[in-house]
Write an enzyme that holds these catalytic residues in place. Sequence first.
Site, PDB file in Angstrom:
ATOM      1  N   GLU A  53       0.843  -1.209   0.000  1.00 52.58           N
ATOM      2  CA  GLU A  53       0.000   0.000   0.000  1.00 52.58           C
ATOM      3  C   GLU A  53       0.872   1.250   0.000  1.00 52.58           C
ATOM      4  O   GLU A  53       1.843   1.343   0.754  1.00 52.58           O
ATOM      5  CB  GLU A  53      -0.942  -0.014   1.209  1.00 52.58           C
ATOM      6  CG  GLU A  53      -2.145  -0.887   0.933  1.00 52.58           C
ATOM      7  CD  GLU A  53      -2.925  -1.265   2.173  1.00 52.58           C
ATOM      8  OE1 GLU A  53      -2.352  -1.197   3.265  1.00 52.58           O
ATOM      9  OE2 GLU A  53      -4.091  -1.641   2.034  1.00 52.58           O
ATOM     10  N   LYS A 226      -6.452  -5.214 -23.462  1.00 58.84           N
ATOM     11  CA  LYS A 226      -7.172  -5.299 -24.743  1.00 58.84           C
ATOM     12  C   LYS A 226      -6.151  -5.196 -25.877  1.00 58.84           C
ATOM     13  O   LYS A 226      -5.309  -6.067 -25.998  1.00 58.84           O
ATOM     14  CB  LYS A 226      -8.267  -4.232 -24.793  1.00 58.84           C
ATOM     15  CG  LYS A 226      -9.321  -4.432 -23.680  1.00 58.84           C
ATOM     16  CD  LYS A 226     -10.471  -3.462 -23.801  1.00 58.84           C
ATOM     17  CE  LYS A 226     -11.572  -3.746 -22.796  1.00 58.84           C
ATOM     18  NZ  LYS A 226     -11.441  -2.994 -21.538  1.00 58.84           N
TER      19      LYS A 226
HETATM   20  N1  DSN Z   1     -16.079  -5.432 -21.091  1.00 63.56           N
HETATM   21  C1  DSN Z   1     -15.320  -4.533 -21.914  1.00 63.56           C
HETATM   22  C2  DSN Z   1     -15.586  -4.760 -23.367  1.00 63.56           C
HETATM   23  O1  DSN Z   1     -15.833  -5.899 -23.741  1.00 63.56           O
HETATM   24  O2  DSN Z   1     -15.532  -3.832 -24.156  1.00 63.56           O
HETATM   25  C3  DSN Z   1     -15.549  -3.120 -21.543  1.00 63.56           C
HETATM   26  O3  DSN Z   1     -15.404  -2.945 -20.203  1.00 63.56           O
END
Ligand code: DSN
Length: 417
Positions: A53, A226
């Site tokens: 922390e 992503k």
């Molecule tokens: N769940 C994500 C998506 O599939 O775009 C966004 O948070």
Amino acid sequence: MSRLAVTDPEIAALVVAEEQLQADTLRLIPSENYVSHAVLEATGTVLQNKYSEGYPGKRYYEGQRHIDQVETLAIERARTLFAMDHANVQPYSGSPANLAVYLAFLKPGDTVMGMALPMGGHLTHGWGVSATGAWFRGVQYGVEKESGRVDLDRVRDLALAERPKLIFCGGTAVPRAIDFPGFAEIAREVGAVLVADVAHIAGLIAGGAHPSPAGHADVVSTTTHKTLRGPRGAMLLSTAEHAKAIDRAVFPGLQGGPHNHTTAAIAVALKEAAGEDFRVYARQVVTNAQTLGEQLAARGFDLVSGGTDNHLLLIDLTGKDVPGKVAAKALDRAGIVVNYNTVPYDTRKPFDPSGIRIGTPALTSRGIPASEMARVAEWIDLVVGAAKSGDEATIEKVRADVKALMDVYPAPGLPVR
Ligand code: DSN
């Protein structure tokens, strides 16, 4: 995996089955990807045993000599890659990251403006069913019915009428480039903090395949898993002016100890994303999406906004007379993994909407080139048609063809069997 198999054979078997599924299927969910072995290794390290922390050099627990260096490396790499003054790499994921932004700048009841969820926005941009819509006053912009694109004049009018303190740009089903300078001008006009939520396109920005919010947004919020191809996690980047507010909001405002193994894996992903190979990857993601869009349009698919500038295609299946959920489930049976999705001005319900959302980050990570996109479009066309007519034999045939192509392009990070 051998130790896991001894301790917990049930979980080990499920992990192996998931590995096989990820190897054999064409994964078109635009928010998913395959991480490298290096990123996977970092997430499975003993760094997860440590509480930390605080921030590097200012912790509430002793024994941080290595953790501080890990986090500092991640911070410096993030700042450099995204050309922002400040980076906080501790948010657990995208929604907590966005909540921290509210905590940094708003009081309950204050006004936030974001893109409406059914128009392509995110729950945390002030949508009603989210805490951000319950605790704050959310006002929402959308896309134009005809063009499927944001009209910034309308966004400006709404901002001038509603005077939000926080404006989000970005979303989860936005196939077009985000005009960061345009949003920044509106935010300046109304005295709002501009947050660019680039979770979907962070990898494209890092790889130079999408304009950067640096120099325009006050805060940049992103997940790391992503297009950026890192572990499940998030980062908040900001101008120097907002650095303290962001850090205080993440810890102690919202979170406890950072997940140090994730921080290490974020650092690894950022190092990978700074390389020339990643620039090639980011450009190829867009080329693949645009080629796939052209191929689908040629087969009569209705693409929201007519195409894409990024990694994502939003498809309205109304004209094909197949609901999005029915299509998505048939595609899944054919080894093509997508998600059903609302489309702008959808007349159906969110759990049974008119569209599907597809994207090319994961298939591009496998090295699948643009020349294969005609085949992918053909499979989607065949399966959507088969979903309507109940032709399971065609779905089975596509499944075998998909598997054959996946065998030619093995995914990174998966064991070779
Ligand atoms: N769940 C994500 C998506 O599939 O775009 C966004 O948070």
